[in-house]
Design an enzyme around this catalytic site. Structure first.
Site, PDB file in Angstrom:
ATOM      1  CG  HIS A   1       1.535   1.669  -8.993  1.00  0.00           C
ATOM      2  ND1 HIS A   1       0.963   0.846  -8.046  1.00  0.00           N
ATOM      3  CD2 HIS A   1       0.660   2.700  -9.165  1.00  0.00           C
ATOM      4  CE1 HIS A   1      -0.214   1.350  -7.662  1.00  0.00           C
ATOM      5  NE2 HIS A   1      -0.407   2.473  -8.331  1.00  0.00           N
TER       6      HIS A   1
ATOM      7  CG  LEU B   1      10.401 -16.936  -2.915  1.00  0.00           C
ATOM      8  CD1 LEU B   1      10.053 -17.089  -1.440  1.00  0.00           C
ATOM      9  CD2 LEU B   1      10.981 -15.545  -3.180  1.00  0.00           C
TER      10      LEU B   1
ATOM     11  CG  ASP C   1      -2.065   0.948   1.103  1.00  0.00           C
ATOM     12  OD1 ASP C   1      -2.336   1.409  -0.022  1.00  0.00           O
ATOM     13  OD2 ASP C   1      -2.699   1.235   2.131  1.00  0.00           O
TER      14      ASP C   1
END
Length: 262
Positions: free
Chosen positions: A53, A147, A36
């Protein structure tokens, strides 16, 4: 919901010193992140929202790198919610373009690092080009396991549960499932996230203290960590602070782990 305690006592420590405070056996196996504050970060600097972003991608890179270094097995990030489709068309288009750019430029790095990429959500809502990049990256990393990077796209926690119930009802209608066979384990197997374990730690950046329709079922016993740091500024140091705080907590899962004798 719990607030994150002050980390002022750790402010003077270097990243190396912070890392030394981690105990391998107490590290979370699965970390989920609500990224956020990208837009607000950009607006504070008089930049277009998409700039936040773009900068946030660097934070994703550092999260991936540190997770690999520490042996964290699963990283799930909330990239685009179903509610985000209500944003201005121009911003949505820019975000989809950024998704394609990330996958086209980072795919080789993900493969080199042994990262398996997977997307969850109602992916049919994505533009065809973005959906094609997602599927291609999933296929080309499907054999990797250092991962597991899961990216929530066009995702909503409530719709995930609705979709799971619909799948279960289909099995019931064919006669292959009885009502008394429906339990938590069965429903979990029909969630988008299956077969991932539930997150041990949820991190939300930029000062908001809610989970915003993210992994509603899976977060039942997850430790929550909130920080005022906006996502583009959330880097290795901030991740280390979150992990140190996680290790301080006693996870009981509804049980009583210790008693006080009378």
């Amino acid at each position: 919901m719990p607030q994150t305690p002050s980390s002022s006592s750790l402010d003077h420590l270097s990243e190396q010193e912070l890392t030394s405070k981690l105990e391998q056996e107490l590290l979370p196996k699965h970390v989920a992140v609500i990224m956020d504050g990208n837009g607000r970060w950009a607006e504070f600097r008089s930049l277009p929202r998409i700039a936040g972003h773009r900068e946030g991608i660097n934070s994703v890179r550092e999260m991936i790198t540190l997770s690999l270094e520490l042996g964290i097995q699963h990283l799930t990030i909330y990239a685009f919610s179903q509610e985000n489709w209500n944003r201005p068309t121009q911003e949505i288009s820019a975000l989809m373009g950024l998704l394609e750019h990330y996958l086209s430029t980072e795919r080789a790095s993900l493969i080199e690092q042994g990262v398996r990429f997977r997307a969850i959500g109602r992916l049919d809502a994505l533009p065809e080009s973005a959906r094609r990049w997602v599927r291609t990256t999933e296929q080309e990393t499907a054999h990797l396991n250092k991962l597991h990077l899961t990216v929530a796209l066009s995702y909503g926690g409530r719709t995930e549960i609705v979709d799971a119930v619909r799948d279960i009802l289909k099995d019931a209608q064919t006669g292959s499932l009885r009502p008394d066979q429906i339990d938590e384990t069965l429903l979990s197997r029909h969630l988008y996230t299956h077969p991932l374990p539930d997150p041990d730690l949820l991190i939300r950046t930029s000062g908001e203290t809610r989970i915003s329709n993210f992994l509603l079922w899976q977060l039942a016993y997850t430790e929550l960590y909130f920080t005022s740091t906006p996502w583009p500024d959330f880097r290795r140091r901030e991740f280390l602070l979150a992990l140190i705080e996680y290790q301080r907590r006693e996870r009981r899962f509804g049980r009583v782990l210790s008693t006080v004798s009378s």
